[in-house]
Design a protein around this motif. Structure first.
Motif, PDB file in Angstrom:
ATOM      1  N   LYS B  90      -2.753  19.849  10.115  1.00 21.82           N
ATOM      2  CA  LYS B  90      -4.000  19.051   9.533  1.00 21.82           C
ATOM      3  C   LYS B  90      -3.710  17.553   9.179  1.00 21.82           C
ATOM      4  O   LYS B  90      -2.626  17.303   8.533  1.00 21.82           O
ATOM      5  N   VAL B  91      -4.452  16.859   9.793  1.00 22.21           N
ATOM      6  CA  VAL B  91      -4.300  15.435   9.694  1.00 22.21           C
ATOM      7  C   VAL B  91      -5.361  14.646   9.071  1.00 22.21           C
ATOM      8  O   VAL B  91      -6.263  14.807   9.635  1.00 22.21           O
ATOM      9  N   VAL B  92      -5.023  13.868   7.882  1.00 23.55           N
ATOM     10  CA  VAL B  92      -6.037  13.157   7.212  1.00 23.55           C
ATOM     11  C   VAL B  92      -5.729  11.488   7.744  1.00 23.55           C
ATOM     12  O   VAL B  92      -4.843  11.064   7.544  1.00 23.55           O
ATOM     13  N   ILE B  93      -6.798  11.049   8.447  1.00 31.71           N
ATOM     14  CA  ILE B  93      -6.517   9.788   9.152  1.00 31.71           C
ATOM     15  C   ILE B  93      -7.714   8.890   8.902  1.00 31.71           C
ATOM     16  O   ILE B  93      -8.863   9.049   8.459  1.00 31.71           O
ATOM     17  N   GLY B  94      -7.264   7.776   8.855  1.00 32.42           N
ATOM     18  CA  GLY B  94      -8.184   6.474   8.434  1.00 32.42           C
ATOM     19  C   GLY B  94      -7.720   5.106   8.691  1.00 32.42           C
ATOM     20  O   GLY B  94      -6.481   4.919   8.680  1.00 32.42           O
ATOM     21  N   THR B  95      -8.544   4.092   8.681  1.00 32.79           N
ATOM     22  CA  THR B  95      -7.914   2.759   8.739  1.00 32.79           C
ATOM     23  C   THR B  95      -7.588   2.372   7.262  1.00 32.79           C
ATOM     24  O   THR B  95      -8.392   2.684   6.137  1.00 32.79           O
ATOM     25  N   ALA B  96      -6.739   1.539   6.935  1.00 32.36           N
ATOM     26  CA  ALA B  96      -6.418   1.038   5.391  1.00 32.36           C
ATOM     27  C   ALA B  96      -7.716   0.240   5.059  1.00 32.36           C
ATOM     28  O   ALA B  96      -8.531  -0.214   5.564  1.00 32.36           O
ATOM     29  N   LYS B  97      -7.823   0.336   3.555  1.00 32.12           N
ATOM     30  CA  LYS B  97      -8.499  -0.315   2.677  1.00 32.12           C
ATOM     31  C   LYS B  97      -9.125  -1.786   3.424  1.00 32.12           C
ATOM     32  O   LYS B  97      -8.204  -2.404   3.422  1.00 32.12           O
ATOM     33  N   GLY B  98     -10.142  -2.268   3.485  1.00 30.80           N
ATOM     34  CA  GLY B  98     -10.384  -3.701   3.887  1.00 30.80           C
ATOM     35  C   GLY B  98     -10.458  -3.571   5.671  1.00 30.80           C
ATOM     36  O   GLY B  98     -10.851  -4.784   5.821  1.00 30.80           O
ATOM     37  N   ASP B  99      -9.886  -2.719   6.164  1.00 34.02           N
ATOM     38  CA  ASP B  99      -9.715  -2.840   7.720  1.00 34.02           C
ATOM     39  C   ASP B  99     -10.815  -2.118   8.346  1.00 34.02           C
ATOM     40  O   ASP B  99     -11.051  -0.668   8.259  1.00 34.02           O
TER      41      ASP B  99
END
Lengths: 348, 210
Positions: B90-99
């Motif tokens: 399982k992978v939790v993925i996202g762009t960094a805060k502000g991006d």
């Protein structure tokens, strides 16, 4: 061990030993060789590069007789950008008569064929006056800039919005439709300027929007050449590598996506270009030695295979030059001298 | 007789209709679902990843292959036993805060999904505490962080710090990517890995889970 003044790709000053510089030269060249599937530099070439990087002199040049043509793109814009308030014809005269430019380009501040199209008839008399006020070969130039043809700047659906929605075919079709309009605009503007007496037409930063942008440049070149067999056309690339934004476009049976300088020049030749301006990009987190060895490896392969004159791009962020608004003379002169000494080229 | 190599080739070509047709044919001929998955489809996506890394395949082609993969997996899923689950991890993925830039992140998600990972996509502009909560909620093994801007790079460090402070850092591996970051930066902020492109990210994630 002796430390030598050196720079990183972002222009910052560092001290490096000869051993460190040599290691970076080899690594940079091998990176280009690996990416382009071309030969790395030879021992004597590394030795020459090491010599110039270890030289205490601020300015490095070439032996007499090895000088090459210096030509400039978009220079009528650059001189105003640094706060020298002269008009475009005066800018051309400054470059020619004071700075020793061998060829120049008249350009509009919007610097793309699409916005120049509606004002082309206003650009023609300025070009005509500029031709009368200068002696050197004078190009009219702009960027193909395919990005201006998709929404919100143009009529076609934006491929960068379609692709994330999974509409890949639609995105590719949008590129294909947009490039047809771009070809028409380049041919329209190029024809007017040539008929006004331009010594050449410059298609600058070709491929900036990827393979469709490069294909439009090639087709427009082909059409202009068919219309005016004696026309001089320079194709200057946007980057070292043709991005596969469409990914499946071909020219003369060759897939454009992924092409490096030595492959791009063959396409430019096939389209009928007179001069080709290849590019190697600067990596800001690597040393100047790494970047220059890499740039020369790419440009050398391009020059060796080219049947038309090549003028490698040298300047901020390209050709081994550091990324500075005002590139330092130590790096510009070293890069220019090395490029001219080690590569088969006709100008910078 | 079903030819798994043909499935692999059709997947690389991104021909969704051909891939689903061949996979259905193989199923009809009683070829084991896990065999089709591993020897036909995953093998194909590995080649796609390699070619992308080499600069021989580009985003539109990778997307076409990933779409064909998803359609084929949908046929196989009901046929796979509990122990043959397609889920690699399982992978939790996202762009960094502000991006707000998510094209690269989306591509990585697709490649990971095609490689059998379950993706918990938190989207863009993701706060460190959202990453922490998602790791806890989903018992993820990997956190994928993406940044396009130099100004949002420091949020990667903040996110790793938040994972540490909440006590879940040890249970996950943090992988980072994006134009301004590199291996040196990954080492500096204490990330477990850096991938320069989606193909490498998929490879790296598989290495971590093996």
């Amino acid at each position: 061990m002796d430390q030598f003044f050196h720079r990183m790709g972002d222009g910052s000053a560092v001290q490096m030993t000869a051993k460190q510089i040599m290691a970076d030269l080899v690594e940079g060249s091998e990176d280009a060789a690996d990416r382009g599937k071309i030969p790395p530099l030879a021992k004597e070439e590394y030795d020459y590069l090491l010599d110039i990087f270890c030289s205490p002199h601020k300015f490095i040049s070439v032996e007499p007789g090895r000088e090459v043509i210096l030509t400039y793109d978009a220079a009528t814009l650059k001189i105003r950008r640094v706060g020298v308030h002269v008009d475009r014809i005066q800018a051309l005269q400054i470059y020619e008569k004071i700075m020793g430019a061998d060829t120049m380009e008249l350009a509009h501040v919007d610097y793309s064929y699409k916005p120049v199209k509606p004002i082309a008839t206003f650009e023609q008399p300025i070009l005509e006056q500029a031709l009368l006020a200068t002696h050197i070969p004078l190009f009219y130039g702009a960027q193909p800039n395919l990005g201006l043809y998709s929404q919100p700047d143009g009529p076609f659906p934006n491929p960068s919005e379609l692709m994330p929605m999974g509409k890949i075919k639609e995105a590719q079709e949008s590129y294909e439709a947009a490039l047809e309009d771009l070809v028409k605009d380049i041919v329209f503007v190029g024809s007017l300027m040539y008929e006004s007496g331009a010594d050449g037409i410059n298609l600058d930063t070709a491929g900036a929007a990827g393979d469709a942008d490069f294909l439009a440049t090639l087709i427009a070149t082909e059409k202009l050449k068919a219309k005016y067999p004696d026309i001089c056309i320079e194709i200057g690339m946007a980057g070292e590598f043709v991005l596969g934004m469409h990914s499946q476009l071909t020219y003369k049976g060759e897939r454009l996506a992924g092409m490096y300088a030595h492959q791009q020049v063959k396409m430019a030749e096939a389209a009928g270009a007179t001069i080709f301006g290849p590019v190697s990009n600067t990596n800001t987190s690597k040393s100047a030695a790494w970047n220059l060895a890499r740039a020369i490896t790419f440009m050398k392969a391009c020059g060796e295979i080219a049947n038309i004159p090549i003028h490698p791009n040298m300047g901020m962020g390209v050709g081994g030059v550091t990324v500075n608004d005002q590139p330092p003379v130590d790096v510009v002169s070293r890069s220019s001298a090395a490029m001219t000494t080690l590569c088969r080229l006709d100008g910078l | 007789m079903a030819d798994l190599n043909t499935i692999t080739q059709a997947l690389i070509a991104g021909d969704k209709d051909q891939v689903t047709g061949l996979v259905q044919k193989a199923v009809d001929e009683n070829v084991a679902a896990n065999k089709i998955l591993n020897e036909g489809l995953i093998k194909g996506m590995d080649i796609v990843g390699d070619r992308m890394q080499e600069g021989d395949m580009f985003i539109p082609e990778v997307l076409m292959s990933a779409r064909a993969m998803s359609a084929a997996v949908a046929i196989l899923k009901p046929l796979l036993g509990e122990d043959e689950s397609v889920v690699t991890g399982k992978v939790v993925i996202g762009t960094a805060k502000g991006d707000m830039h998510d094209i690269g992140k989306n591509l990585v998600s697709m490649m990971l999904e095609s490689a059998g990972f379950e993706i918990i996509d938190l989207g863009v502009d993701v706060a460190p505490e959202q990453f922490v909560q998602a790791v806890k909620d989903h018992q993820a093994q990997i956190v994928g962080l993406s940044a396009l801007l130099t100004t949002t790079m420091p949020m990667m460090q903040t996110t790793i710090d938040a994972l540490k402070q909440s006590g879940v850092r040890e249970q996950v591996k943090v992988l980072i990517g994006g134009a301004p970051v590199n291996q040196e930066f990954a080492d500096k902020i204490g990330a477990d890995g850096y991938a320069p492109d989606a193909g490498s990210a998929s490879k790296l994630a598989k290495q971590i889970m093996s």
